[in-house]
Scaffold this motif. Structure first.
Motif, PDB file in Angstrom:
ATOM      1  N   THR A 199       0.851  -1.191   0.000  1.00 34.30           N
ATOM      2  CA  THR A 199       0.000   0.000   0.000  1.00 34.30           C
ATOM      3  C   THR A 199       0.882   1.234   0.000  1.00 34.30           C
ATOM      4  OG1 THR A 199      -0.178   0.003   2.410  1.00 34.30           O
ATOM      5  CG2 THR A 199      -1.876  -1.172   1.205  1.00 34.30           C
ATOM      6  N   TYR A 210       3.964   6.771   3.889  1.00 36.08           N
ATOM      7  CA  TYR A 210       3.460   6.521   2.537  1.00 36.08           C
ATOM      8  C   TYR A 210       2.241   7.381   2.196  1.00 36.08           C
ATOM      9  CZ  TYR A 210       6.273   2.368   1.484  1.00 36.08           C
ATOM     10  OH  TYR A 210       7.286   1.505   1.198  1.00 36.08           O
ATOM     11  N   GLY A 211       2.218   7.836   0.971  1.00 33.66           N
ATOM     12  CA  GLY A 211       1.081   8.603   0.475  1.00 33.66           C
ATOM     13  C   GLY A 211       0.842   9.864   1.269  1.00 33.66           C
ATOM     14  N   SER A 234       2.163   4.925  -2.091  1.00 29.51           N
ATOM     15  CA  SER A 234       1.574   6.254  -2.243  1.00 29.51           C
ATOM     16  C   SER A 234       0.286   6.251  -3.046  1.00 29.51           C
ATOM     17  CB  SER A 234       2.590   7.192  -2.889  1.00 29.51           C
ATOM     18  OG  SER A 234       3.673   7.371  -2.014  1.00 29.51           O
ATOM     19  N   ARG A 235       0.210   5.456  -4.087  1.00 25.52           N
ATOM     20  CA  ARG A 235      -1.011   5.432  -4.912  1.00 25.52           C
ATOM     21  C   ARG A 235      -2.213   4.927  -4.120  1.00 25.52           C
ATOM     22  NH1 ARG A 235       2.650   3.762  -9.446  1.00 25.52           N
ATOM     23  NH2 ARG A 235       2.831   5.656 -10.671  1.00 25.52           N
ATOM     24  N   PHE A 236      -1.979   3.973  -3.230  1.00 26.28           N
ATOM     25  CA  PHE A 236      -3.068   3.460  -2.397  1.00 26.28           C
ATOM     26  C   PHE A 236      -3.666   4.594  -1.560  1.00 26.28           C
ATOM     27  CE2 PHE A 236      -4.742   1.514   1.495  1.00 26.28           C
ATOM     28  CZ  PHE A 236      -5.606   0.562   0.957  1.00 26.28           C
ATOM     29  N   SER A 238      -1.695   6.551   3.350  1.00 20.63           N
ATOM     30  CA  SER A 238      -1.845   5.134   3.025  1.00 20.63           C
ATOM     31  C   SER A 238      -2.058   4.260   4.261  1.00 20.63           C
ATOM     32  CB  SER A 238      -0.633   4.628   2.243  1.00 20.63           C
ATOM     33  OG  SER A 238      -0.560   5.252   0.991  1.00 20.63           O
ATOM     34  N   ARG A 291      -4.119   7.546  -2.272  1.00 23.74           N
ATOM     35  CA  ARG A 291      -4.929   8.474  -3.067  1.00 23.74           C
ATOM     36  C   ARG A 291      -6.357   7.963  -3.285  1.00 23.74           C
ATOM     37  NH1 ARG A 291      -0.515   9.044  -7.746  1.00 23.74           N
ATOM     38  NH2 ARG A 291       1.185   9.779  -6.442  1.00 23.74           N
ATOM     39  N   LEU A 292      -6.590   6.691  -2.963  1.00 23.71           N
ATOM     40  CA  LEU A 292      -7.919   6.107  -3.175  1.00 23.71           C
ATOM     41  C   LEU A 292      -8.909   6.600  -2.135  1.00 23.71           C
ATOM     42  CD1 LEU A 292      -6.894   2.377  -3.758  1.00 23.71           C
ATOM     43  CD2 LEU A 292      -7.586   4.022  -5.508  1.00 23.71           C
TER      44      LEU A 292
END
Length: 181
Positions: free
Chosen positions: A7, A40-41, A9-11, A45, A13-14
Motif C-alpha cells: 500500500t 506513505y502517500g 503512495s497510490r493506495f 496510506s 490516493r484512493l
C-alpha cells in the motif's frame, strides 16, 4: 513464496470505498500479508489500510500479517514510527518492521539494531528486516552478519540480475526476502 499487498503512495490516493473493495478482494484471493509505511502517500496510506482492515484486526488479528517501515534516522524516531503505526493501524504489534534506508555504518554501530531488538522483546514487533537499494549493504546482509536482521526488502526485477547471487545467499542464511520493483 508468499504475496504481500503493498500500500504505497497510490493506495493513499484512493477513497475508502475503492480501497476497501481492493483490500477485501486481496483477502478473498488469499493474500493476508499487507505492507505499508508510516509516511506513505503523504501519511494517508497507512490510516487508509488500517480503516480497511479494522474488522479483521479486531476479530482475527492472527489471520493477517502487517509490515511497516521507518527511516533509520535515530532510535527514538524508529520507536516513534512503530508506536504511531500500531496506533494508526489499530493493532497491538507489527509483524515485520523494515528499517528503511540504513547505511552500513548505521548498522555496524548497532545502536539502531539494539533498539529494534528491545522493541521486539517488548512485543511491539515480531521481526526485523532492512529495506535497502544499496548493493554493498545487500552483500553484507546476505552473509548473515547481522544477527538481529531476519529479512531484507530489495528491489528486484529483470534489470537487476546482479542481485540474484545475493538472493541465494540470503535464503541460505535463513533470511526472509521481500522483493519488489
Amino acid at each position: 513464496m508468499k504475496l504481500e499487498f503493498g500500500t504505497g503512495s497510490r493506495f493513499g490516493r484512493l477513497n475508502f470505498v475503492n480501497a476497501k473493495k481492493i483490500v477485501d478482494y486481496a483477502i478473498k484471493l488469499g493474500i493476508n500479508r499487507f505492507d505499508t509505511g508510516y509516511t506513505y502517500g503523504n501519511f494517508k496510506s497507512q490510516p487508509l489500510l488500517g480503516k480497511c482492515l479494522k474488522s479483521v484486526i479486531l476479530n482475527s488479528r492472527e489471520s493477517i500479517s502487517l509490515s511497516t517501515k521507518g527511516p533509520a534516522k535515530s532510535e527514538e524516531y524508529i520507536e516513534y514510527c512503530i508506536n504511531q503505526s500500531i496506533e494508526i493501524l489499530g493493532c497491538k504489534y507489527i509483524d515485520n518492521f523494515h528499517l528503511w534506508g540504513p547505511s552500513l555504518k548505521d548498522l555496524e554501530k548497532k545502536i539502531i539494531l539494539k533498539k529494534l531488538k528491545f522493541l521486539k522483546k517488548k512485543g511491539l514487533i515480531n521481526k526485523i528486516s532492512v529495506n535497502t537499494h544499496e548493493l554493498n549493504l545487500i552483500k553484507k546482509i546476505s552473509t548473515g552478519y547481522f544477527e538481529e536482521i531476519e529479512g531484507i526488502m530489495i528491489d528486484y526485477n529483470l534489470l537487476q540480475q546482479d542481485r540474484k547471487k545475493y538472493l541465494i545467499k540470503i535464503i541460505k542464511n535463513n533470511l526472509t526476502v521481500f522483493a519488489g520493483t
